[in-house]
Design an enzyme around this catalytic site. Structure first.
Site, mmCIF file in Angstrom:
data_model
loop_
_atom_site.group_PDB
_atom_site.id
_atom_site.type_symbol
_atom_site.label_atom_id
_atom_site.label_comp_id
_atom_site.label_asym_id
_atom_site.label_seq_id
_atom_site.Cartn_x
_atom_site.Cartn_y
_atom_site.Cartn_z
ATOM 1 N N GLY A 40 0.825 -1.220 0.070
ATOM 2 C CA GLY A 40 0.113 0.062 0.099
ATOM 3 C C GLY A 40 0.797 1.362 -0.064
ATOM 4 N N VAL A 60 1.143 3.647 2.216
ATOM 5 C CA VAL A 60 1.997 3.961 3.626
ATOM 6 C C VAL A 60 2.984 2.817 3.568
ATOM 7 C CG1 VAL A 60 1.798 4.140 5.868
ATOM 8 C CG2 VAL A 60 0.062 5.214 4.688
ATOM 9 N N ARG A 96 -6.978 2.948 17.977
ATOM 10 C CA ARG A 96 -6.854 4.420 18.385
ATOM 11 C C ARG A 96 -7.596 4.651 19.772
ATOM 12 N NH1 ARG A 96 -6.636 7.672 13.113
ATOM 13 N NH2 ARG A 96 -4.818 6.688 11.956
ATOM 14 N N CYS A 116 -3.679 11.530 10.304
ATOM 15 C CA CYS A 116 -2.940 12.629 9.777
ATOM 16 C C CYS A 116 -3.479 14.219 9.680
ATOM 17 C CB CYS A 116 -2.673 12.157 8.441
ATOM 18 S SG CYS A 116 -3.994 11.805 7.241
ATOM 19 N N GLY A 139 -3.581 11.177 1.634
ATOM 20 C CA GLY A 139 -4.040 10.968 2.909
ATOM 21 C C GLY A 139 -5.287 9.902 2.869
ATOM 22 N N LYS A 191 -12.675 12.320 14.140
ATOM 23 C CA LYS A 191 -11.132 11.987 14.801
ATOM 24 C C LYS A 191 -10.527 13.201 14.923
ATOM 25 C CE LYS A 191 -10.982 7.946 11.319
ATOM 26 N NZ LYS A 191 -10.401 7.789 10.292
ATOM 27 N N ARG A 245 -10.883 17.908 1.324
ATOM 28 C CA ARG A 245 -9.926 17.303 0.431
ATOM 29 C C ARG A 245 -9.676 18.160 -0.640
ATOM 30 N NH1 ARG A 245 -7.299 13.256 2.195
ATOM 31 N NH2 ARG A 245 -9.068 11.781 2.612
ATOM 32 N N HIS A 254 -0.952 18.439 4.506
ATOM 33 C CA HIS A 254 -2.057 18.801 5.023
ATOM 34 C C HIS A 254 -1.880 20.049 5.662
ATOM 35 C CE1 HIS A 254 -3.859 14.777 4.052
ATOM 36 N NE2 HIS A 254 -3.912 14.337 5.251
ATOM 37 N N ASN A 274 1.678 14.758 5.448
ATOM 38 C CA ASN A 274 0.714 13.730 5.749
ATOM 39 C C ASN A 274 1.274 12.070 5.867
ATOM 40 O OD1 ASN A 274 -0.016 14.571 3.063
ATOM 41 N ND2 ASN A 274 -1.254 12.777 3.226
ATOM 42 N N THR A 275 1.820 11.659 4.574
ATOM 43 C CA THR A 275 2.267 10.326 4.559
ATOM 44 C C THR A 275 3.895 10.220 5.303
ATOM 45 O OG1 THR A 275 3.314 10.476 2.476
ATOM 46 C CG2 THR A 275 1.062 9.990 2.744
#
Lengths: 367, 367, 367, 367
Positions: free
Chosen positions: C14, C16, C119, C159, C191, C216, C251, C258, C344-345
């Site tokens: 993926g 990430v 989380r 993120c 993201g 979140k 977005r 971000h 963000n990544t």
């Protein structure tokens, strides 16, 4: 409504399916009576299924939003409620695709497909209504060979070639022979359907590969420009000979509108640039002569401005059904080069499909 | 610092000028000692002038930010403080541009220019350091003819051709003759400088015209591939004959990286695709042999992935100085076709200029 | 190599997962020893699986490309070859996600997760290494409660909040009480992972909804800023009280980075703008004190330019691990407003995960 | 035609000027009789001046293309041929701008301006036709104070506030008091005119600053919502009190359509979410009651889809004159939050200007 021809959309939830629904909203002859999609959506109201997934501006047309989605596999159910279908579903397996479209034709419905599975079938016409309307004449042979009654299949070609093939055809029709065409396309993301191209791949980028596209754009024009002929296996469309096409196909970060940089060479006599532009401007096809509802008044618009056509500014010309051409100039290797543009999901997909159906209707192929 | 060669940047506030400053920040041989721009900026601290106008990531290099901007017209002042200049100013009038660059050369400074005004001057080498390093040998003749002492002018070609010319040269150097090249470029917005292309023109769009670009990309390669020869008016670089280039140049919504779709034909013997790739991978030029600081280790990187090169992913290869090539395949009209990419403001502008200066230095032309 | 800690990447194919592989390429302590993904990829060479699907510039790191992909479900196999795992797989079902991460912890491996399933788990620390490194101290309680030996789970937050939470924390640490934060984010497409956002949805557009994101970003900061406390069900992290966050999450067509527009109000004494900037610039956290390899030298960079931070120019600050802040000014409703940015990544995903693992290692939690 | 009111466009070559020409093409009451621009364009045919510079799709309207461009400074010439002017020129100096607009008013022409120079003038109405049509009543006082006959000046506010101010007004009109509004805008590039934002600055980026915009969006609504009152210096529009606005304004890579994330608080009684939506849907203003040609049927369209409004999908609602609103939900700090959108160069500029002129005409202010 009572007098309109009820039509069905196969693959109604996809990008091309939605485009059909949008374009048919106020059509003078046709009315969407059936929306069919995969079993996942079947049984739900179309508007509810798509609530957060309508891809176009405005609202889902009210009447269509209330239709219950049918399963594409439920041929009997669909046939009962409509007189022809526009096939816009997307199934990777070509054999399965063909089988579904055949099942509708076998059940008596004319099928106008934007899919690619039947493009290579020798007795299936691949129509651009301004170029090869006479290919419809193979339909009786197609019906006979398949043992179909009133049903048949008509397809439209790949969207990548729609910007430059009509201009080439216009020159051929005017008596010039083109023997070499080199084309580099810059194609919009909507050509890949939805969700299609991932934004990560295309923002601030160009993709130099669209799998399978170069092969299609080099091959399909030859069938469109071909002739109906009787061979040992029956009537078929024989691809044109003596024309070679070379293609690079790229994906660019543009929402709609396929742009092509084209180089062409003539065999034998060559027109002047002025003659070419004149031929393009005067070109009219069968859809124009028949005044079909979706026919653009002028199929090829020549733009004299040095920086046109541009996707953003010219894709919507004449209901997004005209091809825009510009920058015709002499070339150092070929005879001429120019730039061409067409709207890929209207002229190159749903709009082209509707025009094909209008043509078939007016020509008496819908019974 | 004491041991580094002090250099000046003419046009230091523009996009290419800023790129020079960025790239030279830790250069082992050169150090920015002078920043010059239009009278409007002259007299201010470079960092203060650009505070909200630095076009690249990070901060303005601290030392350069504190330099006082000089007027480009103040030749005497600039000459006093540096040993060579990189000319990156942008003045539409070509005569005026030439006059300014000449004034620096006349004052004794080598001028490495990214501008276009001197590209047609017959005794000015237009260098791609891997292709025609020997063109530097015309410098003494250039100096003599102009009555210049240590000063001279060297230019780099248009950014549009840098992606495909090194690959073509590598094949020629390997003994193959290429006689026809058709290219369609998809060029990044940074190629137009800053502010350059208006966002309204390019978001969700492609511009099919870059004024003057097609002419440059069809003509400049012939000089780069040409030979030094003595004519009646003295030594000059004679453009190569027997090679015809045809170009379409487009602007696409990509920040950096010019992509080119290229078709080529050979005269006489033809290499196989495997041989071509092998030649590209093994190709090394003078910058590699001399281990110049800005020389990419491998000038031509062949990418075997079917969907590469891509501007976003490949423009930065080897400090943005390598050319990336991919998708080599046989063509229906030409012999082969492929896709090539280079970073237009690094390899195609400031980075290329620095490499040229490194080459000239190592070859003893800076005295 | 022999001395490096072998690590595994769960979800290695993926976006990430690929970012982890890229960032760990030259890590001084860790080395990728295992790449695990869904059964579909298992058994193939990583490089071969991804040939046309590597999402970043350059080539797949050579050594990792040769690793055979393991099935994420093959816990025993993975555990044998590595000392900790970075969990970056994406399974919509949260129970299933938790079960997989738990199975690794149960097998004795520390799990550093970028996923969201754990989380909300009260004894799982949600770390931003500069803010709540002390939350690692709950690990023994977590291990004890689950009956795990050396294994445990640590997560990083969403993120969307990483750009502004460190600046808020720095002010709190300096003794100021913030009681209200209104934030509107403009988040990059990466993201959403890959393929993530369809290009049709985002080219020439903004999406005013990222499902689940606002919840979140309003809730997770409270846990990060919370305290470890012993309740009836054992040790847990109790969310901070007295701070209310209001969020809009959008977005935008940006590849990475971000951006957040933030308004804040203080309760009690208020710092001046100058003090705030000073606090931000001087702020250092545990990663800086421990000189962890991935720790940015300066966690919060204040940009004085009126038009910064910008995603394109500032996301890569200090290996993309710094937060960039700018435009601090007094507000008409709240006390102050400012703009903040983080990658963000990297900072917000893989880089943050690596920093957490470095922290845990240095603090002695890896045994 | 003979019966239509001849109008002039000042600044006809700019982006807003072109938008006026486009929108007025088939207007039932008005017809473009004069196009005026800077001396540089004066004397040329409009179509020739703009050949490669027409910014919109299709062709320059034929009749307007043949008009000879006049110098904006040639007031007498313009006045002779038209009955009102739309002022869309862009001159940075506000005093000079005001002087030009005044010169037209003094010469007897009503001036409908999209510029900002007269927005702060106390007796110049700043109109959003659905909100404060009664502010037209200050015109006689304006004329009297300036000693003008039939001429006067009316302006429209900044495009950034048009998306959310009508929804706020509708709630106020329904009897609710709003005392705090926090807004973060994501504004399209066309808001900066042409060439406006450099593509280098905005591709793959967000700009967190639009100089002067936040101040306008915090201040201008108060005048629009204000009351006409007689002070010592004569009649003036007194800004509303008791309402505080806080704004962040950003530029995003979107061609048209300003999006706003809005938080609002009520003083006193609070409506429910359902009531708010109901109020918005039922809201109609004077333009709707008068059935003005450019009046959208429904000024505020509420979109129930979770992911709307979006610039690309909703900016063109009802001839791009409706405001689209969505995502109304309760907020943690304010009472409610929502998202709003309007087309910045139609509703927010030329279309709004035309609607203002229609209103003035219908109300009898054009004599």
């Amino acid at each position: 409504m009572a007098n309109k021809i009820p039509v069905g959309i196969l693959g109604a939830t996809g990008m091309v399916g939605q485009q059909y629904i949008r374009l048919l909203e106020d059509h003078p002859w046709f009315q969407v009576a059936v929306v069919a999609a995969s079993p996942r959506s079947a049984g739900k109201k179309y508007g509810h299924t798509l609530k957060n997934g309508w891809l176009y501006d405005g609202l889902i047309p009210d009447r269509v939003g209330k239709l219950t989605v049918r399963d594409v596999g439920d041929v009997a159910g669909v046939v009962e409620e409509c007189a022809l279908v526009f096939s816009a579903f997307s199934i990777p397996d070509k054999d399965e695709s063909r089988a579904i479209e055949n099942s509708y034709a076998a059940a008596g419905l004319p099928v106008f497909s934007t899919g690619s599975s039947h493009r290579g079938t020798e007795n299936v016409p691949m129509l651009i209504a301004e170029i090869n309307p006479h290919h419809l004449e193979i339909i009786p042979a197609q019906q006979k060979k398949n043992g179909w009654g009133k049903g048949f299949v008509v397809v439209k070609p790949n969207c990548s070639l729609q910007s430059y093939l009509t201009p080439l055809h216009a020159l051929m029709e005017a008596g010039y022979t083109i023997d070499a065409v080199a084309v580099t396309t810059m194609q919009a993301i909507s050509g890949a359907g939805y969700p299609g191209v991932a934004s990560w791949d295309i923002i601030d980028n160009v993709l130099p590969l669209i799998p399978g596209e170069e092969e299609k754009t080099e091959r399909e024009p030859l069938k469109i420009l071909g002739a109906i002929s009787k061979g040992s296996a029956g009537w078929r469309i024989v691809p044109k000979k003596g024309l070679t096409i070379s293609a690079h196909c790229n994906r660019v970060p543009v929402s709609d509108g396929h742009l092509a940089c084209v180089n062409i060479s003539f065999k034998g006599k060559k027109p002047s640039a002025k003659e070419i532009i004149n031929i393009w401007k005067k070109f009219r096809g069968e859809p124009q002569r028949l005044k079909l509802p979706f026919a653009p008044k002028q199929p090829i618009i020549y733009r004299y401005e040095a920086n046109r056509p541009q996707p953003k500014l010219d894709r919507d010309s004449d209901k997004a059904m005209s091809v825009s051409v510009g920058r015709l100039r002499e070339d150092t290797i070929f005879d001429f080069k120019f730039v061409a543009l067409s709207h890929n999901t209207v002229r190159g997909a749903a709009g082209g499909g509707i025009l094909n159906a209008e043509l078939a209707y007016k020509k008496g192929f819908l019974k």
